[in-house]
Design a protein around this motif. Sequence first.
Motif, PDB file in Angstrom:
ATOM      1  N   ILE A  16       0.840  -1.203   0.000  1.00  0.00           N
ATOM      2  CA  ILE A  16       0.000   0.000   0.000  1.00  0.00           C
ATOM      3  C   ILE A  16       0.874   1.252   0.000  1.00  0.00           C
ATOM      4  CG2 ILE A  16      -1.592   1.373   1.418  1.00  0.00           C
ATOM      5  CD1 ILE A  16      -2.971  -1.314   2.154  1.00  0.00           C
ATOM      6  N   GLU A  17       1.933   1.259   0.788  1.00  0.00           N
ATOM      7  CA  GLU A  17       2.838   2.415   0.822  1.00  0.00           C
ATOM      8  C   GLU A  17       3.518   2.623  -0.532  1.00  0.00           C
ATOM      9  OE1 GLU A  17       3.251   4.885   3.071  1.00  0.00           O
ATOM     10  OE2 GLU A  17       1.524   3.885   3.990  1.00  0.00           O
ATOM     11  N   LEU A  18       3.928   1.512  -1.156  1.00  0.00           N
ATOM     12  CA  LEU A  18       4.534   1.622  -2.485  1.00  0.00           C
ATOM     13  C   LEU A  18       3.543   2.188  -3.496  1.00  0.00           C
ATOM     14  CD1 LEU A  18       6.575  -1.704  -2.756  1.00  0.00           C
ATOM     15  CD2 LEU A  18       7.474   0.622  -2.617  1.00  0.00           C
ATOM     16  N   LEU A  19       2.294   1.741  -3.420  1.00  0.00           N
ATOM     17  CA  LEU A  19       1.261   2.256  -4.314  1.00  0.00           C
ATOM     18  C   LEU A  19       0.998   3.732  -4.067  1.00  0.00           C
ATOM     19  CD1 LEU A  19      -1.253  -0.729  -4.368  1.00  0.00           C
ATOM     20  CD2 LEU A  19       0.197   0.064  -6.246  1.00  0.00           C
ATOM     21  N   LYS A  20       0.978   4.146  -2.800  1.00  0.00           N
ATOM     22  CA  LYS A  20       0.775   5.565  -2.469  1.00  0.00           C
ATOM     23  C   LYS A  20       1.897   6.400  -3.065  1.00  0.00           C
ATOM     24  CE  LYS A  20      -1.817   5.252   1.864  1.00  0.00           C
ATOM     25  NZ  LYS A  20      -1.740   5.473   3.322  1.00  0.00           N
ATOM     26  N   ASP A  21       3.150   5.917  -2.941  1.00  0.00           N
ATOM     27  CA  ASP A  21       4.296   6.633  -3.509  1.00  0.00           C
ATOM     28  C   ASP A  21       4.174   6.725  -5.031  1.00  0.00           C
ATOM     29  OD1 ASP A  21       5.412   6.989  -1.018  1.00  0.00           O
ATOM     30  OD2 ASP A  21       6.908   5.393  -1.234  1.00  0.00           O
ATOM     31  N   VAL A  23       1.402   6.617  -6.854  1.00  0.00           N
ATOM     32  CA  VAL A  23       0.318   7.548  -7.189  1.00  0.00           C
ATOM     33  C   VAL A  23       0.795   8.989  -7.029  1.00  0.00           C
ATOM     34  CG1 VAL A  23      -1.940   8.403  -6.444  1.00  0.00           C
ATOM     35  CG2 VAL A  23      -1.577   5.945  -6.749  1.00  0.00           C
ATOM     36  N   GLN A  24       1.524   9.262  -5.958  1.00  0.00           N
ATOM     37  CA  GLN A  24       2.021  10.621  -5.725  1.00  0.00           C
ATOM     38  C   GLN A  24       2.985  11.032  -6.840  1.00  0.00           C
ATOM     39  OE1 GLN A  24       4.166  11.225  -2.063  1.00  0.00           O
ATOM     40  NE2 GLN A  24       3.861  13.428  -2.143  1.00  0.00           N
ATOM     41  N   LYS A  25       3.890  10.134  -7.229  1.00  0.00           N
ATOM     42  CA  LYS A  25       4.829  10.452  -8.308  1.00  0.00           C
ATOM     43  C   LYS A  25       4.091  10.685  -9.623  1.00  0.00           C
ATOM     44  CE  LYS A  25       8.792   8.053  -6.365  1.00  0.00           C
ATOM     45  NZ  LYS A  25       9.656   6.865  -6.453  1.00  0.00           N
ATOM     46  N   SER A  26       3.091   9.860  -9.894  1.00  0.00           N
ATOM     47  CA  SER A  26       2.300  10.026 -11.117  1.00  0.00           C
ATOM     48  C   SER A  26       1.547  11.345 -11.104  1.00  0.00           C
ATOM     49  CB  SER A  26       1.313   8.866 -11.283  1.00  0.00           C
ATOM     50  OG  SER A  26       2.001   7.672 -11.503  1.00  0.00           O
ATOM     51  N   SER A  27       0.997  11.701  -9.963  1.00  0.00           N
ATOM     52  CA  SER A  27       0.264  12.972  -9.853  1.00  0.00           C
ATOM     53  C   SER A  27       1.188  14.159 -10.104  1.00  0.00           C
ATOM     54  CB  SER A  27      -0.374  13.098  -8.467  1.00  0.00           C
ATOM     55  OG  SER A  27      -1.356  12.119  -8.282  1.00  0.00           O
ATOM     56  N   LEU A  28       2.389  14.107  -9.550  1.00  0.00           N
ATOM     57  CA  LEU A  28       3.347  15.189  -9.769  1.00  0.00           C
ATOM     58  C   LEU A  28       3.760  15.264 -11.240  1.00  0.00           C
ATOM     59  CD1 LEU A  28       5.597  14.819  -6.598  1.00  0.00           C
ATOM     60  CD2 LEU A  28       3.947  16.646  -7.095  1.00  0.00           C
ATOM     61  N   LYS A  29       3.896  14.113 -11.879  1.00  0.00           N
ATOM     62  CA  LYS A  29       4.256  14.081 -13.297  1.00  0.00           C
ATOM     63  C   LYS A  29       3.151  14.701 -14.149  1.00  0.00           C
ATOM     64  CE  LYS A  29       6.894  10.833 -15.598  1.00  0.00           C
ATOM     65  NZ  LYS A  29       7.221   9.464 -15.966  1.00  0.00           N
ATOM     66  N   VAL A  30       1.901  14.380 -13.835  1.00  0.00           N
ATOM     67  CA  VAL A  30       0.767  14.945 -14.568  1.00  0.00           C
ATOM     68  C   VAL A  30       0.720  16.455 -14.379  1.00  0.00           C
ATOM     69  CG1 VAL A  30      -1.757  15.078 -14.638  1.00  0.00           C
ATOM     70  CG2 VAL A  30      -0.631  12.852 -14.628  1.00  0.00           C
ATOM     71  N   LEU A  31       0.901  16.925 -13.156  1.00  0.00           N
ATOM     72  CA  LEU A  31       0.911  18.369 -12.898  1.00  0.00           C
ATOM     73  C   LEU A  31       2.023  19.049 -13.679  1.00  0.00           C
ATOM     74  CD1 LEU A  31       0.184  18.532  -9.067  1.00  0.00           C
ATOM     75  CD2 LEU A  31      -1.315  19.290 -10.924  1.00  0.00           C
ATOM     76  N   ASP A  32       3.175  18.413 -13.749  1.00  0.00           N
ATOM     77  CA  ASP A  32       4.296  18.974 -14.488  1.00  0.00           C
ATOM     78  C   ASP A  32       3.971  19.044 -15.983  1.00  0.00           C
ATOM     79  OD1 ASP A  32       6.935  20.052 -14.460  1.00  0.00           O
ATOM     80  OD2 ASP A  32       7.668  18.161 -15.294  1.00  0.00           O
ATOM     81  N   MET A  33       3.327  18.001 -16.523  1.00  0.00           N
ATOM     82  CA  MET A  33       2.969  17.991 -17.937  1.00  0.00           C
ATOM     83  C   MET A  33       1.907  19.032 -18.253  1.00  0.00           C
ATOM     84  SD  MET A  33       3.132  13.917 -18.965  1.00  0.00           S
ATOM     85  CE  MET A  33       1.450  13.704 -18.589  1.00  0.00           C
ATOM     86  N   GLN A  34       1.087  19.382 -17.302  1.00  0.00           N
ATOM     87  CA  GLN A  34       0.021  20.355 -17.524  1.00  0.00           C
ATOM     88  C   GLN A  34       0.486  21.791 -17.325  1.00  0.00           C
ATOM     89  OE1 GLN A  34      -2.960  19.052 -14.759  1.00  0.00           O
ATOM     90  NE2 GLN A  34      -3.950  17.745 -16.269  1.00  0.00           N
ATOM     91  N   TYR A  35       1.740  21.981 -16.941  1.00  0.00           N
ATOM     92  CA  TYR A  35       2.221  23.325 -16.646  1.00  0.00           C
ATOM     93  C   TYR A  35       2.011  24.263 -17.823  1.00  0.00           C
ATOM     94  CZ  TYR A  35       5.089  27.192 -15.171  1.00  0.00           C
ATOM     95  OH  TYR A  35       5.523  28.445 -14.837  1.00  0.00           O
TER      96      TYR A  35
END
Length: 138
Positions: A16-21, A23-35
Motif C-alpha cells: 500500500i505504501e509503495l502504491l501511495k508513492d 500515485v504521488q509520483k504520477s500525480s506530480l508528473k501529470v501536474l508537471d505535464m500540464q504546466y
Amino acid sequence: MAEASGNRISKLESEIELLKDSVQKSSLKVLDMQYFSLENNDDALAYFDHLKLENPSGYIADKLLETNEQKGDNPLVPYEGMQNNFKINKIKVLNHKWILTDFSDGKYWGELLIKYELKDDLGVDFTLVDHLLYTRSN
C-alpha cells in the motif's frame, strides 16, 4: 497462524505504501505535464474572460482543426505531403498566444509552433512561427 496473518498484513501495508508513492509520483508528473497548458494558466485565461467561452482551449483547437478541411495540405503546414496530404493531428494550446501541434501525412510527420489571436467576434487568426519536419534514415 496469527504470525502468518501478521506477516501478510505487514506485506500488504508495505505494498500500500509503495502504491501511495507511485500515485504521488504520477500525480506530480501529470501536474508537471500540464504546466504549459491554457486550462491551467489563470493569467492567460483572463484574456478570454470577456468572451464568455466555457472552454477556450477546445474552441481554439476546433478552429485550428477546421484548417484541415481545405483540400490538399493544411495551409499552415509549409511542406507538401509525400504519402498523402499533411494534416494537423494533435494540438496543445500553451497559453493565450501560442499553440504547439504536430502534423502528418500518414508516414512523415513534423511539428508547428503557431501564434494565434482570438478576436472579439470569436474569429481566430493563426500565424506560423516555426516548423520542423522529421526525417527518417531507413
